[in-house]
Design an enzyme around this catalytic site. Structure first.
Site, short mmCIF file in Angstrom:
data_model
loop_
_atom_site.label_atom_id
_atom_site.label_comp_id
_atom_site.label_asym_id
_atom_site.label_seq_id
_atom_site.Cartn_x
_atom_site.Cartn_y
_atom_site.Cartn_z
N LYS A 120 0.85 -1.20 0.00
CA LYS A 120 0.00 0.00 0.00
C LYS A 120 0.87 1.23 0.00
CE LYS A 120 -4.04 2.05 0.66
NZ LYS A 120 -3.77 2.85 -0.55
N LYS A 176 5.44 2.47 -2.53
CA LYS A 176 5.31 3.86 -2.97
C LYS A 176 5.57 3.91 -4.46
CE LYS A 176 4.33 7.89 -1.19
NZ LYS A 176 3.48 8.18 -0.01
N SER A 188 -7.51 5.20 4.07
CA SER A 188 -7.37 4.49 2.79
C SER A 188 -7.70 3.01 2.99
CB SER A 188 -5.94 4.59 2.27
OG SER A 188 -5.79 5.72 1.45
N ASN A 247 -3.09 19.87 0.76
CA ASN A 247 -4.14 19.05 1.36
C ASN A 247 -3.93 18.91 2.87
OD1 ASN A 247 -4.94 16.22 2.38
ND2 ASN A 247 -6.28 16.54 0.64
N THR A 275 -5.52 12.48 6.94
CA THR A 275 -4.14 12.59 7.42
C THR A 275 -4.06 13.65 8.51
OG1 THR A 275 -3.36 11.94 5.25
CG2 THR A 275 -1.76 13.02 6.67
N ASP A 289 -0.51 11.13 -3.51
CA ASP A 289 0.52 11.74 -2.68
C ASP A 289 0.74 13.15 -3.26
OD1 ASP A 289 2.56 11.19 -0.45
OD2 ASP A 289 3.86 11.91 -2.03
P1 NAD Z 1 0.15 18.90 -1.49
O1 NAD Z 1 0.83 18.81 -2.79
O2 NAD Z 1 -1.33 19.00 -1.43
O3 NAD Z 1 0.73 20.16 -0.64
C1 NAD Z 1 2.06 20.42 -0.45
C2 NAD Z 1 2.20 21.84 0.09
O4 NAD Z 1 3.57 22.13 0.36
C3 NAD Z 1 1.76 22.95 -0.88
O5 NAD Z 1 1.13 23.98 -0.14
C4 NAD Z 1 3.07 23.47 -1.46
O6 NAD Z 1 2.96 24.82 -1.89
C5 NAD Z 1 3.93 23.36 -0.23
N1 NAD Z 1 5.36 23.31 -0.52
C6 NAD Z 1 6.01 22.70 -1.53
N2 NAD Z 1 7.33 22.90 -1.44
C7 NAD Z 1 7.52 23.65 -0.33
C8 NAD Z 1 8.63 24.21 0.31
N3 NAD Z 1 9.87 24.03 -0.18
N4 NAD Z 1 8.44 24.92 1.44
C9 NAD Z 1 7.21 25.08 1.94
N5 NAD Z 1 6.11 24.60 1.38
C10 NAD Z 1 6.25 23.91 0.26
O7 NAD Z 1 0.69 17.64 -0.66
P2 NAD Z 1 0.03 16.96 0.62
O8 NAD Z 1 -0.81 15.83 0.19
O9 NAD Z 1 -0.55 18.04 1.48
O10 NAD Z 1 1.32 16.31 1.30
C11 NAD Z 1 2.19 17.08 2.13
C12 NAD Z 1 3.13 16.14 2.87
O11 NAD Z 1 2.36 15.21 3.64
C13 NAD Z 1 4.04 15.26 1.99
O12 NAD Z 1 5.25 15.03 2.67
C14 NAD Z 1 3.29 13.94 1.89
O13 NAD Z 1 4.13 12.86 1.58
C15 NAD Z 1 2.74 13.88 3.30
N6 NAD Z 1 1.60 13.00 3.45
C16 NAD Z 1 0.45 13.22 2.75
C17 NAD Z 1 -0.63 12.38 2.94
C18 NAD Z 1 -1.93 12.65 2.27
O14 NAD Z 1 -2.92 11.98 2.65
N7 NAD Z 1 -2.04 13.59 1.35
C19 NAD Z 1 -0.52 11.29 3.81
C20 NAD Z 1 0.66 11.09 4.52
C21 NAD Z 1 1.72 11.96 4.33
#
Ligand code: NAD
Length: 419
Positions: free
Chosen positions: A69, A105, A353, A220, A189, A145
């Protein structure tokens, strides 16, 4: 994340698993199995309408506990080291929260901003055509992601079902509700992270201070964390996106900002007028601002040797994956900063999920309240187990999390006779 920082993070996680495995008395071959991926798929793929081939990846880390997953990331920095690092983290996460799934992944190396919507759809479909033999409801279940979302999952489901010639909604999660998605997945999350944080604060009430929160990343995860915490009575004093950060000691109207972010392309800096109450600063500066709780919710390796000693927060809730380098982690430990590690803090996403997959298999759908109650149980249970072990064995929360996660995978391998 650069290649070398991914590769360091990967080696550090392998090292931490090895230490936990040795403490638990697992054999060398069990430890070797837990620290290396079962399958690595890496193809350079020509996509309709795009001139240059795109690198596509799936790393299937370990399926001792159940089908693989893990999400799919579209980002220019995606490479094999990064995907392996995220896959090993997924294995730990699924194991720690107690869901019957292994770790994987995937990704594609591209900057989505350089492509049209039609081209992104073509990339999504090409990814599934490349990987279809390896994925499926009982094999490996992808999800969104960074830079992938429900619409991209919908294209992927459609492509997969065309190839296999049957309906199989449980082959992917993070789908829109209309295609079998789960209520509560979008904010899962962040909601799971909030439950872990609130539980930890019960154990460490002295750390919560004035409940002032800084969040790096307003996608997100970051935006839902901001609004959910504001609803819980926290004051969100700083937020950022990839183009910069804003900080206000008196607190930001995060519900309004989240609405505006959804409907406009404006960056946070563009959204705020210059006035005394809101400072426009860089992402680097944001991490060092005065606050009680810091939440990295963007990309990897943001808290490093360079800034860990200057961070003012007493609690770090790691909603991003691998946001803290090992040296930084050591500095934070020394300084008494409580770090709620990523594979606990952000496990709410994979937990819901998993609920989506269960509902797809049963073709019977739960209410938002049912989903939320179950998420709460999983997160509080995992948080309690991590806290209890950390107290009993004088470990950090991360070390305790490694011990618990490795124990479950290791025992499953032993039971399978893979010692
Ligand atoms: P997303 O693409 O929706 O949002 C990412 C955010 O980070 C955006 O606001 C972007 O502008 C910002 N960003 C990008 N580069 C940056 C930087 N250098 N400095 C500051 N901000 C920056 O992604 P997401 O789904 O919100 O995921 C964010 C993190 O959470 C990732 O590490 C992802 O692996 C982790 N994560 C997400 C989920 C999920 O359910 N979406 C689950 C577990 C972990």
């Amino acid at each position: 994340m650069t290649n070398s920082s991914s590769s360091n993070t990967y080696k550090n996680i392998q090292g931490a698993i090895r230490r936990a495995g040795e403490d638990l008395g697992f054999s060398e071959s069990t430890i070797t199995t837990i620290t290396n991926p079962y399958n690595v798929i890496n193809e350079s793929v020509m996509v309709e309408g795009i001139d240059t081939p795109i690198n596509m990846y799936r790393v299937q880390f370990n399926n001792a506990l159940g089908p693989y997953k893990g999400g799919i990331r579209f980002h220019p920095d995606v490479d094999l080291d990064e995907v392996k690092t995220l896959a090993i983290t997924m294995m730990l996460k699924c194991s720690l929260v107690g869901i019957p799934m292994g770790g994987a992944k995937g990704g594609a190396t591209l900057n989505p901003e350089d492509y049209t919507e039609t081209e992104i759809e073509a990339v999504a479909r090409a990814w599934v055509r490349t990987m279809h033999e390896y994925i499926g409801v009982d094999k490996d279940i992808p999800a969104p992601d960074v830079n992938t979302n429900g619409q991209i999952m919908s294209y992927m489901l459609d492509e997969f079902e065309h190839i296999v010639g049957r309906s199989e909604p449980g082959m992917i999660t993070g789908k829109p509700i209309a295609l079998g998605g789960s209520l509560g997945r979008e904010q899962a999350t962040s909601q799971g992270g909030v439950y872990a944080l609130l539980k930890m604060i019960e154990y460490f009430p002295e750390k919560v201070g004035k409940k002032r929160v800084v969040i790096q990343g307003f996608g997100n995860v970051g935006s839902f964390a901001a609004t959910l915490l504001a609803e819980e009575g926290f004051t969100i004093v700083g937020i950022s996106d990839s183009r910069g950060a804003v900080y206000s000691g008196s607190g930001l109207e995060v519900h309004m900002v989240a609405e505006k972010k959804k409907t406009s392309n404006q960056s946070l800096h563009e959204m705020f007028d210059d006035h005394d109450d809101v400072l426009k600063i860089s992402n680097e500066e944001l991490l060092l601002q005065d606050c009680d709780i810091l939440i990295p919710a963007a990309l990897e390796n943001q808290i490093t040797e360079a800034n860990a000693k200057d961070i003012q927060a007493h609690i770090i809730l790691e909603l991003a994956n691998n946001p803290t380098s090992q040296t930084a982690d050591d500095i934070l430990k020394e300084r008494g900063v409580l770090v709620i590690p990523d594979f606990l803090a952000n496990a709410g996403g994979v937990t819901v999920s998993y609920f989506e997959w269960v509902q797809n298999r049963a073709q019977y759908y739960w209410t938002a309240k049912e989903v939320d109650e179950k998420l709460f149980q999983f997160m509080v249970d995992a948080t309690d187990r991590v806290y209890t072990l950390s107290q009993k064995e004088s470990l950090t929360l991360r070390e305790a999390g490694f011990r618990l996660a490795v124990e479950r995978v290791g025992r499953a391998l032993e039971l399978r006779g893979q010692k």
